[in-house]
Design a protein around this motif. Structure first.
Motif, mmCIF file in Angstrom:
data_model
loop_
_atom_site.group_PDB
_atom_site.id
_atom_site.type_symbol
_atom_site.label_atom_id
_atom_site.label_comp_id
_atom_site.label_asym_id
_atom_site.label_seq_id
_atom_site.Cartn_x
_atom_site.Cartn_y
_atom_site.Cartn_z
ATOM 1 N N SER A 82 0.321 -1.265 -0.127
ATOM 2 C CA SER A 82 0.044 0.126 0.119
ATOM 3 C C SER A 82 0.877 1.158 -0.173
ATOM 4 C CB SER A 82 -0.855 -0.189 1.283
ATOM 5 O OG SER A 82 -0.273 0.106 2.562
ATOM 6 N N ALA A 83 1.892 0.894 0.666
ATOM 7 C CA ALA A 83 3.280 2.173 0.413
ATOM 8 C C ALA A 83 3.273 2.895 -0.912
ATOM 9 C CB ALA A 83 4.222 2.000 1.118
ATOM 10 N N LEU A 84 3.524 1.704 -1.744
ATOM 11 C CA LEU A 84 3.739 1.353 -3.191
ATOM 12 C C LEU A 84 3.025 2.114 -3.994
ATOM 13 C CD1 LEU A 84 5.352 1.459 -6.076
ATOM 14 C CD2 LEU A 84 4.487 -0.946 -6.097
ATOM 15 N N SER A 85 1.237 1.804 -3.569
ATOM 16 C CA SER A 85 0.507 1.982 -4.461
ATOM 17 C C SER A 85 -0.121 2.987 -4.313
ATOM 18 C CB SER A 85 -0.696 0.892 -4.681
ATOM 19 O OG SER A 85 -0.112 -0.134 -4.360
ATOM 20 N N ILE A 86 -0.292 3.746 -2.799
ATOM 21 C CA ILE A 86 -0.144 5.487 -2.588
ATOM 22 C C ILE A 86 0.324 5.616 -2.827
ATOM 23 C CG2 ILE A 86 -1.650 6.832 -0.268
ATOM 24 C CD1 ILE A 86 -2.535 4.725 0.187
ATOM 25 N N HIS A 87 2.206 6.172 -2.627
ATOM 26 C CA HIS A 87 2.203 7.057 -2.051
ATOM 27 C C HIS A 87 2.774 7.536 -3.897
ATOM 28 C CE1 HIS A 87 3.133 7.662 1.570
ATOM 29 N NE2 HIS A 87 2.134 6.773 1.644
ATOM 30 N N ALA A 88 3.792 6.197 -4.130
ATOM 31 C CA ALA A 88 4.439 6.462 -5.452
ATOM 32 C C ALA A 88 3.390 7.478 -7.514
ATOM 33 C CB ALA A 88 4.615 5.323 -6.855
ATOM 34 N N LEU A 141 -8.438 -2.135 0.668
ATOM 35 C CA LEU A 141 -7.453 -1.596 0.336
ATOM 36 C C LEU A 141 -6.515 -1.038 -0.441
ATOM 37 C CD1 LEU A 141 -6.415 -5.161 2.677
ATOM 38 C CD2 LEU A 141 -6.839 -2.917 3.860
ATOM 39 N N ALA A 142 -5.587 -0.101 -0.777
ATOM 40 C CA ALA A 142 -4.619 0.396 -1.728
ATOM 41 C C ALA A 142 -3.763 -0.764 -2.486
ATOM 42 C CB ALA A 142 -3.919 1.589 -1.294
ATOM 43 N N ASP A 143 -3.558 -1.906 -3.205
ATOM 44 C CA ASP A 143 -3.081 -2.254 -3.793
ATOM 45 C C ASP A 143 -2.620 -2.687 -5.839
ATOM 46 O OD1 ASP A 143 -5.594 -2.864 -4.995
ATOM 47 O OD2 ASP A 143 -5.709 -5.418 -4.290
ATOM 48 N N SER A 144 -2.793 -1.590 -5.198
ATOM 49 C CA SER A 144 -2.397 -0.579 -7.021
ATOM 50 C C SER A 144 -2.305 0.129 -7.340
ATOM 51 C CB SER A 144 -3.711 -1.364 -7.503
ATOM 52 O OG SER A 144 -4.126 -0.709 -8.527
ATOM 53 N N LEU A 145 -1.543 1.019 -8.369
ATOM 54 C CA LEU A 145 -0.756 1.999 -8.621
ATOM 55 C C LEU A 145 -1.931 2.956 -8.838
ATOM 56 C CD1 LEU A 145 2.762 1.729 -10.610
ATOM 57 C CD2 LEU A 145 2.272 1.844 -8.582
ATOM 58 N N SER A 146 -3.240 2.407 -9.213
ATOM 59 C CA SER A 146 -4.312 3.287 -9.800
ATOM 60 C C SER A 146 -5.037 4.077 -8.605
ATOM 61 C CB SER A 146 -5.424 1.960 -10.767
ATOM 62 O OG SER A 146 -5.196 0.740 -10.091
ATOM 63 N N GLU A 147 -4.586 3.227 -7.522
ATOM 64 C CA GLU A 147 -5.578 3.695 -6.750
ATOM 65 C C GLU A 147 -4.379 5.139 -5.683
ATOM 66 O OE1 GLU A 147 -7.606 4.576 -3.103
ATOM 67 O OE2 GLU A 147 -7.996 3.626 -5.269
ATOM 68 N N GLY A 148 -3.310 5.608 -6.553
ATOM 69 C CA GLY A 148 -2.923 6.499 -5.993
ATOM 70 C C GLY A 148 -2.560 7.094 -6.963
#
Length: 248
Positions: A82-88, A141-148
């Motif tokens: 989720s750190a990757l998915s949200i932040h990047a 839950l954030a599990d993909s870059l599309s969520e970010g």
């Protein structure tokens, strides 16, 4: 080159300090949630505490460097999904150097309400209310870059985002600015929840007063940036006494 190296180390120290301050200020959830910072000199590399370390353990040398592909480019330890998915994506799209995401108690309590808007009920709240974006559609839950990417669209040009049924995000040009926003947000959310719990009518500042409060005052002895830097320096001195080791 040495100046760049110094800047990167300073970024590491400040981000590790922010992790520990979140424990001191009761904004953290142990090993969960994420504070990230763009590596100085790079647009596509980010610093984060590796997953599994308690935030009170954070040290500058512990932070790992990752990219949007999810690769750990420097350091040892794992990157939480989720750190990757949200932040990047948020870094890439918003342009923010620092992104702080928490489930801090009082802000989350407000985000559990059907009407979760922060109200201009105090001087401090007046500095924040017009700079908050609201994401009212919890998607799991954030599990993909599309969520970010979705969250970046919701954030727009604001520097704080309320995530309904989830938590909050604060962004900034540097750690001091972003962390001060996060800390003050928790204080005003706490004050609003406590005031609402009395069941009595709230006395809110009118729009013109909010504009007056948040407008730059040329008679102030310190600029906003100076206040942010002084605040964070003071809090690092507190850490030096109460929770030393973040700069290792």
């Amino acid at each position: 080159m040495s100046n760049t190296n110094d800047e990167i180390w300073r970024a590491r120290v400040h981000l590790a300090a922010a992790n520990r301050l979140a424990v001191y200020d009761d904004l953290e959830e142990g090993i969960d949630n994420h504070f990230t910072m763009r590596v100085p000199g790079h647009d596509d590399r980010y610093l984060v505490l590796p997953f599994g370390l308690h935030w009170s353990e954070a040290r500058a040398s512990d932070l790992i460097v990752f990219n949007e592909a999810g690769q750990v480019l420097q350091g040892s330890g794992s990157l939480e999904l989720s750190a990757l998915s949200i932040h990047a994506p948020l870094h890439r799209i918003s342009g923010a150097n620092v992104i702080l995401h928490t489930h801090q108690t009082w802000a989350l309590a407000l985000n559990m309400l059907e009407d979760n808007r922060l109200l201009p009920g105090s001087q401090t709240a007046a500095f924040l209310t017009r700079n908050i974006a609201y994401d009212d559609g919890y998607t799991g839950l954030a599990d993909s870059l599309s969520e970010g990417e979705r969250l970046a669209g919701a954030l727009g040009d604001k520097h704080i985002m309320f995530m309904k049924n989830h938590g909050v995000i604060a962004v900034g040009d540097n750690v001091a600015q972003a962390y001060r926003r996060l800390y003050k947000l928790e204080r005003v959310c706490r004050a609003q929840i406590l005031a609402m719990s009395t069941g009595r009518p709230l006395a809110l500042l009118h729009e013109e007063m909010v504009k007056r409060v948040e407008a730059p005052n040329p008679r102030n002895s310190h600029s906003q940036a100076e206040r942010e830097a002084l605040y964070f320096a003071a809090m690092m001195r507190v850490l030096d006494r109460e929770m030393p080791g973040y700069a290792d």
